[in-house]
Design a protein around this motif. Structure first.
Motif, PDB file in Angstrom:
ATOM      1  N   PRO A 196      12.229 -20.242  16.857  1.00 27.40           N
ATOM      2  CA  PRO A 196      11.263 -20.700  16.161  1.00 27.40           C
ATOM      3  C   PRO A 196      10.166 -19.542  15.602  1.00 27.40           C
ATOM      4  O   PRO A 196       9.698 -19.661  14.565  1.00 27.40           O
ATOM      5  CB  PRO A 196      10.268 -21.332  17.207  1.00 27.40           C
ATOM      6  N   MET A 197      10.140 -18.404  16.378  1.00 28.25           N
ATOM      7  CA  MET A 197       9.456 -17.183  15.778  1.00 28.25           C
ATOM      8  C   MET A 197      10.048 -16.559  14.293  1.00 28.25           C
ATOM      9  O   MET A 197       9.185 -16.127  13.630  1.00 28.25           O
ATOM     10  CB  MET A 197       9.126 -16.227  16.945  1.00 28.25           C
ATOM     11  N   LYS A 198      11.180 -16.734  14.283  1.00 28.50           N
ATOM     12  CA  LYS A 198      12.074 -16.160  13.098  1.00 28.50           C
ATOM     13  C   LYS A 198      11.728 -16.868  12.036  1.00 28.50           C
ATOM     14  O   LYS A 198      11.397 -16.628  10.807  1.00 28.50           O
ATOM     15  CB  LYS A 198      13.610 -16.089  13.359  1.00 28.50           C
ATOM     16  N   ILE A 199      11.601 -18.291  12.276  1.00 31.51           N
ATOM     17  CA  ILE A 199      11.215 -19.264  11.115  1.00 31.51           C
ATOM     18  C   ILE A 199       9.898 -18.991  10.746  1.00 31.51           C
ATOM     19  O   ILE A 199       9.582 -18.962   9.524  1.00 31.51           O
ATOM     20  CB  ILE A 199      11.367 -20.698  11.616  1.00 31.51           C
ATOM     21  N   LYS A 200       8.922 -19.013  11.705  1.00 30.09           N
ATOM     22  CA  LYS A 200       7.588 -18.780  11.456  1.00 30.09           C
ATOM     23  C   LYS A 200       7.232 -17.227  10.744  1.00 30.09           C
ATOM     24  O   LYS A 200       6.400 -17.307   9.693  1.00 30.09           O
ATOM     25  CB  LYS A 200       6.746 -18.754  12.668  1.00 30.09           C
ATOM     26  N   THR A 201       8.010 -16.312  11.048  1.00 33.31           N
ATOM     27  CA  THR A 201       8.079 -15.048  10.146  1.00 33.31           C
ATOM     28  C   THR A 201       8.318 -15.380   8.713  1.00 33.31           C
ATOM     29  O   THR A 201       7.659 -14.637   7.899  1.00 33.31           O
ATOM     30  CB  THR A 201       8.761 -13.846  11.189  1.00 33.31           C
ATOM     31  N   ALA A 202       9.444 -15.984   8.518  1.00 35.86           N
ATOM     32  CA  ALA A 202       9.789 -16.100   7.093  1.00 35.86           C
ATOM     33  C   ALA A 202       8.860 -16.870   6.307  1.00 35.86           C
ATOM     34  O   ALA A 202       8.577 -16.515   5.251  1.00 35.86           O
ATOM     35  CB  ALA A 202      11.340 -17.023   7.293  1.00 35.86           C
ATOM     36  N   LEU A 203       8.142 -17.641   6.927  1.00 37.67           N
ATOM     37  CA  LEU A 203       7.064 -18.582   6.401  1.00 37.67           C
ATOM     38  C   LEU A 203       6.013 -17.689   6.128  1.00 37.67           C
ATOM     39  O   LEU A 203       5.266 -17.774   4.850  1.00 37.67           O
ATOM     40  CB  LEU A 203       6.648 -19.714   7.241  1.00 37.67           C
ATOM     41  N   VAL A 204       5.347 -16.785   6.693  1.00 35.76           N
ATOM     42  CA  VAL A 204       4.270 -15.990   6.527  1.00 35.76           C
ATOM     43  C   VAL A 204       4.632 -15.112   5.555  1.00 35.76           C
ATOM     44  O   VAL A 204       3.627 -14.628   4.871  1.00 35.76           O
ATOM     45  CB  VAL A 204       3.571 -15.420   7.727  1.00 35.76           C
ATOM     46  N   ALA A 205       6.068 -14.431   5.527  1.00 35.51           N
ATOM     47  CA  ALA A 205       6.320 -13.435   4.740  1.00 35.51           C
ATOM     48  C   ALA A 205       6.340 -14.051   2.984  1.00 35.51           C
ATOM     49  O   ALA A 205       6.008 -13.431   2.319  1.00 35.51           O
ATOM     50  CB  ALA A 205       7.861 -13.194   4.791  1.00 35.51           C
ATOM     51  N   VAL A 206       6.372 -15.480   2.867  1.00 26.30           N
ATOM     52  CA  VAL A 206       6.008 -15.972   1.628  1.00 26.30           C
ATOM     53  C   VAL A 206       4.736 -16.553   1.311  1.00 26.30           C
ATOM     54  O   VAL A 206       4.413 -17.069   0.431  1.00 26.30           O
ATOM     55  CB  VAL A 206       7.414 -17.170   1.531  1.00 26.30           C
ATOM     56  N   GLY A 207       3.776 -16.043   2.372  1.00 17.51           N
ATOM     57  CA  GLY A 207       2.399 -16.429   2.131  1.00 17.51           C
ATOM     58  C   GLY A 207       1.636 -17.855   2.628  1.00 17.51           C
ATOM     59  O   GLY A 207       0.735 -18.110   2.325  1.00 17.51           O
ATOM     60  N   HIS A 208       2.580 -18.331   3.729  1.00 14.32           N
ATOM     61  CA  HIS A 208       1.837 -19.498   4.307  1.00 14.32           C
ATOM     62  C   HIS A 208       1.894 -19.364   5.648  1.00 14.32           C
ATOM     63  O   HIS A 208       2.775 -18.919   6.712  1.00 14.32           O
ATOM     64  CB  HIS A 208       2.916 -20.680   3.992  1.00 14.32           C
ATOM     65  N   ASP A 209       0.652 -19.615   6.166  1.00 13.67           N
ATOM     66  CA  ASP A 209       0.144 -19.462   7.617  1.00 13.67           C
ATOM     67  C   ASP A 209       0.631 -20.452   8.443  1.00 13.67           C
ATOM     68  O   ASP A 209       0.831 -21.678   8.078  1.00 13.67           O
ATOM     69  CB  ASP A 209      -1.450 -19.324   7.643  1.00 13.67           C
TER      70      ASP A 209
END
Length: 118
Positions: free
Chosen positions: A74-87
């Motif tokens: 899950p943390m890899k997915i969340k890291t990808a999400l914040v990289a594109v600007g979404h908290d």
């Protein structure tokens, strides 16, 4: 002969059981506002190796994923999400990443649902 066939059947059954355990369904809270956010969030999640399915719901801000736990977490997915600007609840996008999203997609000041507008 019966023992050999029984052993083969049990081995195949065991392999099938373990193969079923690799996929896990999860949901995450992800901030966003509109259809453009939806596309960006889903694309970022699907670009993580091991993510097989991603669907973000605009009104609830829930991202549903199916992932192969052997390839990602899950943390890899969340890291990808914040990289594109979404908290997410656990991680916050950098100001630079947040400012890179389209102006109508900026949710921090106004977290209203703009999904019907575009």
């Amino acid at each position: 002969m019966k023992t050999t066939i029984l052993s083969i059947v049990m081995s195949l059954f065991t392999v099938l059981i373990f193969a079923q355990d690799k996929n896990k369904k999860m949901t995450f809270d992800v901030n966003g506002k509109c259809g453009m956010c939806k596309e960006r969030i889903e694309e970022a999640a699907l670009n993580v190796k091991g993510v097989k399915y991603a669907s973000w719901d605009i009104p609830t801000h829930q991202l549903a994923v199916i992932m192969d736990e052997r390839k990602t977490d899950p943390m890899k997915i969340k890291t990808a999400l914040v990289a594109v600007g979404h908290d997410t609840k656990e991680l916050k996008a950098t100001e630079e990443a947040y400012e890179s999203v389209h102006p109508c997609c900026r949710y921090r000041e106004d977290n209203s649902d703009d999904g019907a507008d575009h």
